[in-house]
Each structure stands twice: as C-alpha cells, then as structure tokens.
Design a protein around this motif. Structure first.
Motif, PDB file in Angstrom:
ATOM      1  N   THR A 440       0.850  -1.176   0.024  1.00  0.00           N
ATOM      2  CA  THR A 440       0.066  -0.111  -0.096  1.00  0.00           C
ATOM      3  C   THR A 440       0.881   1.173  -0.005  1.00  0.00           C
ATOM      4  O   THR A 440       1.805   1.390   0.611  1.00  0.00           O
ATOM      5  CB  THR A 440      -0.796   0.109   1.215  1.00  0.00           C
ATOM      6  N   SER A 441       0.498   2.361  -0.679  1.00  0.00           N
ATOM      7  CA  SER A 441       1.453   3.516  -0.755  1.00  0.00           C
ATOM      8  C   SER A 441       1.290   4.169   0.462  1.00  0.00           C
ATOM      9  O   SER A 441       0.333   4.413   1.213  1.00  0.00           O
ATOM     10  CB  SER A 441       0.829   4.282  -2.166  1.00  0.00           C
ATOM     11  N   PRO A 442       2.556   4.523   1.147  1.00  0.00           N
ATOM     12  CA  PRO A 442       2.707   5.227   2.138  1.00  0.00           C
ATOM     13  C   PRO A 442       2.225   6.691   2.092  1.00  0.00           C
ATOM     14  O   PRO A 442       1.835   7.256   3.116  1.00  0.00           O
ATOM     15  CB  PRO A 442       4.350   5.324   2.579  1.00  0.00           C
ATOM     16  N   LYS A 443       1.685   7.054   0.830  1.00  0.00           N
ATOM     17  CA  LYS A 443       1.287   8.443   0.503  1.00  0.00           C
ATOM     18  C   LYS A 443      -0.255   8.296   1.046  1.00  0.00           C
ATOM     19  O   LYS A 443      -1.022   9.554   1.154  1.00  0.00           O
ATOM     20  CB  LYS A 443       1.323   8.751  -0.825  1.00  0.00           C
ATOM     21  N   ILE A 444      -0.753   7.173   1.032  1.00  0.00           N
ATOM     22  CA  ILE A 444      -2.256   6.959   1.720  1.00  0.00           C
ATOM     23  C   ILE A 444      -2.246   7.422   3.020  1.00  0.00           C
ATOM     24  O   ILE A 444      -1.661   6.920   3.891  1.00  0.00           O
ATOM     25  CB  ILE A 444      -2.790   5.593   1.317  1.00  0.00           C
TER      26      ILE A 444
END
Ligand code: GAP
Length: 445
Positions: A440-444
């Motif tokens: 999962t993107s850490p930007k989420i």
C-alpha cells in the motif's frame, strides 16, 4: 508535471525524441529505467489478463494491416477530429479544445481571441498515418499505421477460436504500438502520436454483455489500486450518450487525477457485435460462434478494456513522486510499488576496499538471477541512497566491515528508511517474499 519531466530526464527514464535535431513534437524515447518501468507495467497487465486466468489468450498482430480493415472498422470514414487553422500564424488547433489552448502569438488568449487571429471553419481531419506498401506509390499501395491494437484482434477471431479451444466468454489480449496523428498532442507522454496500448477484447454471449461490462470496470479499477495508485486519485466516469463512439453502447473511463486534472487513463467499452459483424460483412468470412452443445449460433458481443502503457506509466510515476525532509535535507523519491520499480535492490559496498566490493559482488550475483539488481560503489553512500530513492528502488543492501566478519548486511527500506541486519544467505528469499506481498502506498492517509 514539470518535476516529473525533469526527474525523468535527469534519471534516464524518458527523453524528448530526436533531441540533437531539436526534437520532433511530442515524441519520446525511453531510457534504461523508463524501459524497465514500462516493461513492468506491461508485465503486470499480462499477469492480470493471461497468467492468472484461464479464459484469455495472447496475440501480437501486425501494425500494417489490409486497408479494408480500416474501412470495416469505421476508422477511414470516422476516425477524425474537427480542426481549425489560423490563416495568420498557420497553427492548427482541435476545434473542440479551443477553450483549453493558447494562441501561439498571444499566449494569454485562446486561439481566435487575438487581434490578428483569423481562424478557418472547422474541418474533419483523419488521425490515421498513411503510408505506402511496396515499390510503387499509388492509390493501390496505401496502407495505414494502426490507430488501435483492437482491430488486429477482431480480424484474428476465427484463427484464435480454432486453435485455442475456447468458447465465449473468452478474451484475446494484445500489447503493442499504435499511431495517431493527434492535432494537439501534449502533456508529456499523456498524449503522443506514437504510443503503446494494452487492449483486451472479451467475447461474450449477447445476453451476458452487461454483466461482463460491469465486471471489467471493477477489475480494471482494482488493477490500478493493487499496484499502488491511491484510490482517491482514481474514479470511474461513465460516458454521456453524446460522447459514445460509433461502436459503443456503453463506455466508462477509468480516470486519474493527473497534475493536469482528472483525465482518461483507460476506457472500458461495450462494443456489442459491431466489429465482428462489420468484418464479416467486409471480408465475407463468417465471424460467429457455433455452440455444438446447444446448436446455437451467434455473433459474440465484445467488452473491451483499452489501456495505454505510456499513460499508465505516467500515472504510476505521478502517484509515486514524493518529496520529504529528512535530517534537514530534502529527499526526492518514487514510492513505486516494488513490482513496478525498475530496480528491486541496489547492492552498495560502504567502502571500496577491505574485501567489501568482492563480497558485494557475490551478493549482487546471488540476487540478480531472481530480480533486477544494481551494483553501485561510486560516491558517498548517502549520495548512492538518494540516487536509488529517485529511481524508486525499494531496497538497498549495504555491505560494511561487519559483513566481512559475520556475513550479514543492512537492508534499507526506501519508504520507512528502516534498516535491519539480515544474513546474506537469507537475503534472496526474504526480498522475493516481500516482492510478492501486498503493498500500500505510504502516501495514503
Ligand atoms: N480500442 C479502443 C481505443 O483505442 P481509446 O480510448 O482511443 O480506445 C485507449 O484508447 C487508451 O489508449 C486510452 O485510454 C489511453 O490510455 C491510450 N491512448 C489513446 N490515445 C493516446 C495517445 N495519443 N497517446 C497516449 N496514449 C493514448
């Protein structure tokens, strides 16, 4: 977008084409990391479409096809954009995009708004590139560079049906170059005249078309989010009636929030029986399915998820781009899904002596057969980390003096910057496991 374009040039992902000759508008060349990234995007598409399913087969049809193909498909008569010319500055614009374009002489105004603008009436302009086949250039030798990969699939329907032992619902998938003489290309690789498509035509019994249409919209949206695209940057936009292509009874776009705003990433269309019926009519071949069990004969309907490899690559780059401050220093990185990252692991000896380069070479050799790996011994380790961050490498392995003593290395995570000590012998399996895991993107959030 400017930052992405600059990073792509600086780090060797994508360059303007023919640059030493001043460039050729809106054509691009992919450098080393760009090739690896786009190849990974295409491989993930093949994985989802063919490797993990039993009902889709692969095809690679020719770019040059019989000119009748484009008559049957409707491209020759109808694949046009309305265009206007300015008699003053000789520039050409898409009539339906005037409100978004700039006048070349007065960039603060739209074409037609400048005091000297003198626009012609809108005329239809066919987007297909014309060429000739064979040594004689006459009307009988005209051919076209394909403007979509889809038609190559329809004209092979019979071949594939005969050899593949498939029955509807089944699909044919193809990835390849397409060409369109776009009047207003632009926004980096978002709209170019030469690009790669990833298209799949799914042939279904007519009564099941709507179910499969909805199924493929959901599948395709999920493909992007599973590869790390932030869900709040993705949406499905059904076409209004007046937007539908001549062949479509329903189309939905997967749109991504690019820096230029929400824009089409992929279209999923319910093409009905249009294509097979037209090619049957123009070629004289029967393009239908006969179900021996029921005695039923019908022309399958087609559901088509049509994506662009370059546009998807751009979306993954945009979504991954990040900047942060670490210990007072700016860090630029690509938070790419590890499976998309051009390089999975960088192997870095801390110093160029004391047996470290030799051990690093051994680690590199053990990893490179299983994944794309890079060895780098030049410059400070901080500089080497920064370089790998900018190309999106998820893990860096550092060989130090302790490695020589106990055959362990430090494994650095691109996203968290966490470092852990790992035994060299366990490294290949550990990284392979992490590569296969959900991400999962850490930007989420
Ligand atoms: N067979 C249907 C078809 O070609 P399309 O919406 O015209 O549909 C499908 O194209 C996808 O191909 C688009 O969603 C986009 O990702 C990509 N594409 C189309 N034209 C493009 C261009 N000029 N430059 C880059 N990608 C393009």
């Amino acid at each position: 977008m400017d930052k992405i374009v600059a990073l792509c040039k600086r780090r060797g992902f994508i360059f303007p084409s023919s640059e030493i000759y001043g460039g050729l508008g809106s054509t691009y060349d992919y450098g080393h990391y760009g090739v690896l990234l786009k190849t990974n995007v295409k491989n993930e598409w093949w994985r989802a479409m063919v490797q993990e399913r039993d009902d889709i087969v692969a095809l690679d049809s020719a770019i040059l096809q019989h000119p009748r193909v484009w008559e049957a498909s409707g491209h020759l008569a109808g694949f046009t954009d309305p265009m206007v010319d300015c008699r003053t500055c000789k520039a050409r614009f898409r009539a339906d995009h005037i409100g978004e374009l700039q006048c070349p002489q007065k960039p603060s105004r739209h074409p037609g708004e400048g005091p000297d603008c003198d626009l012609t009436e809108a005329r239809d302009f066919n987007l297909m590139f014309e060429t000739t086949v064979g040594p004689v250039k006459d009307s009988g030798s005209i051919a076209y560079l394909r403007p979509e990969t889809a038609q190559g699939i329809f004209i092979n329907f019979k071949n594939v049906l005969q050899f593949s032992r498939k029955k509807p619902p089944f699909g044919i998938a193809q990835v390849g170059k397409s060409f369109r003489n776009e009047i207003t290309p632009g926004n980096f690789v978002f709209r170019t005249r030469e690009f790669e498509q990833m298209e799949m035509e799914f042939f279904v019994p007519p009564t099941e078309a709507d179910t499969w249409y909805r199924y493929w919209i959901e599948q395709r949206e999920r493909w992007y989010t599973e590869l790390g695209i932030r869900p709040d940057h993705l949406k499905i936009r059904p076409h209004d009636e007046d937007e539908l292509s001549h062949y479509s009874s329903g189309t939905s776009d997967v749109e991504y929030l690019f820096p230029i705003g929400w824009s089409e990433l992929e279209g999923i269309a319910n093409r009905g029986s249009f294509d097979l019926t037209r090619h049957a009519e123009f070629s004289g071949e029967k393009l239908e399915y006969f179900d021996q069990a029921t005695g039923e004969r019908y022309v399958p309907h087609v559901i088509e998820p049509a994506a662009g490899a370059d546009r998807a690559t751009l979306a993954f780059l945009v979504d991954a781009y990040d900047e942060e401050e670490v210990a007072g220093e700016q860090r630029t990185l690509l938070r790419l899904h590890p499976r998309l990252a051009p390089v999975k692991v960088a192997v870095l000896p801390l110093v160029r002596k004391d047996g470290q380069p030799e051990l690093a070479g051994e680690v590199h050799a053990a990893l490179r057969g299983r994944m794309h790996t890079e060895y780098d011994e030049g410059g400070s380790v901080g500089k080497r980390y920064r370089r790998q961050d900018e190309i999106g490498t998820p893990w860096c392995v550092t060989i130090d003096h302790q490695s020589i003593e106990d055959r362990t290395v430090t494994l650095r995570d691109r996203d968290t910057l966490a470092q852990e000590r790992v035994a060299i012998d366990e490294l290949p399996d550990l990284i392979a496991t992490r590569l296969a895991a959900d991400w999962t993107s850490p930007k989420i959030g």
